[in-house]
Design an enzyme around this catalytic site. Structure first.
Site: not given
Length: 300
Positions: A59, A64, A89, A120
């Site tokens: 994931d 990120y 996402k 998200h």
């Protein structure tokens, strides 16, 4: 939507269970979370270690800032692409162009498709921060994301950080023809979110638990109930929390960059009814506690 295999009755063991999603696709019950893994070597190596240790679910998210390293870890693991379930996402500033954002994510990941693509957050930062003239709400965004399934760029789509009210609004929209398969939310014994989970269960939308062990400042590992359950079962606190999440039929996404913990977090066991209920009642005893808070607010 229950996992296909039984939990071990003799202590923690590697868990390779999966759930069937409402669109017929399958998702591994345990995935490696990569939130806040921004060091390039750690991100790449943790994904590689996880996959070589038996994980088949990774994931990540554009926010990120580690999609390139996640892709490198997948390739270096030697595990065939078709065996790895990959989630990324759509970030808040890209709600106007889900396809363009996913194309960028695919380029960074080095993949032709993702198994799951999520909104998200149900918030558009273009309007709130960038002062763009057009407001793309999450309904518009989701309807555009549906096209990605038909294009083969995402096998499944879903949402993250959605309240019950937002999920209900989404699935009741007549133009929503591709039902979200998951709602990824913060969930652990100090934040069980029972009403939201019950609603999603009733509508065949699987809950995914991010931060199931809490972040660095989480009180979960030092909680006396969690520690007692771990000691009584010959398990770690992390294994207790992952096992609890699976026993309530949620996908669980523990995060670590340490090889020993990555391997340990994949080992689960069956909690006794008493232990399971003790964990279910943890927030009533110690108070509901979030470990993730964001400047644009709480949505789930």
């Amino acid at each position: 939507m229950s996992p296909t295999a039984n939990f071990s009755e003799s202590g923690p063991r590697p868990n390779y269970d999966y759930y069937q999603l409402n669109d017929g696709n399958k998702i591994p019950a345990i995935g490696l979370g990569t939130y806040k893994v921004t060091d390039a070597d750690e991100a790449r190596q943790s994904v590689k270690t996880a996959l070589q240790s038996g994980y088949r679910h990774i994931d990540t998210a554009s926010r990120y800032k580690n999609e390139e390293q996640v892709g490198e870890g997948i390739r270096e693991s030697g595990v065939p692409r078709e065996e790895v379930f990959v989630t990324t996402k759509l970030w808040n500033a890209d709600h106007h162009d889900p396809e363009g954002a996913l194309n960028e994510s695919l380029k960074k990941l080095g993949l032709d498709y993702v198994d799951l693509y999520l909104i998200h957050y149900p918030v558009n930062l273009e309007e709130k921060v960038l002062a763009q003239p057009h407001h793309y709400d999450f309904l518009e965004t989701y309807k555009e994301m549906q096209k990605l399934v038909h294009l083969g760029k995402a096998k499944s789509i879903g949402v993250s950080n959605f309240t019950k009210e937002r999920v209900e609004l989404l699935i009741n929209d007549p133009e929503v023809t591709v039902k979200p398969v998951v709602n990824q939310i913060e969930a652990h014994p100090l934040l069980t979110q029972p009403d939201l989970k019950e609603f999603c269960d009733e509508n065949d939308i699987l809950i995914e638990a991010f931060s199931p062990l809490g972040l660095a400042t989480s009180p979960l590992f030092e909680n006396p109930v969690v520690k007692a359950v771990a000691e009584n079962n010959g398990a770690t606190a992390g294994q207790v929390l992952v096992s609890w999440a699976l026993q309530r039929n949620t996908v669980v996404l523990p995060k670590s960059v340490k090889e020993e913990r990555i391997i340990s977090n994949m080992k689960t066991f069956t909690l006794s009814e008493a232990d399971f209920e003790a964990l279910n009642n943890l927030s009533a005893k110690f108070g509901e506690q979030r470990t993730c808070n964001f400047p644009w607010g709480v949505f789930n």
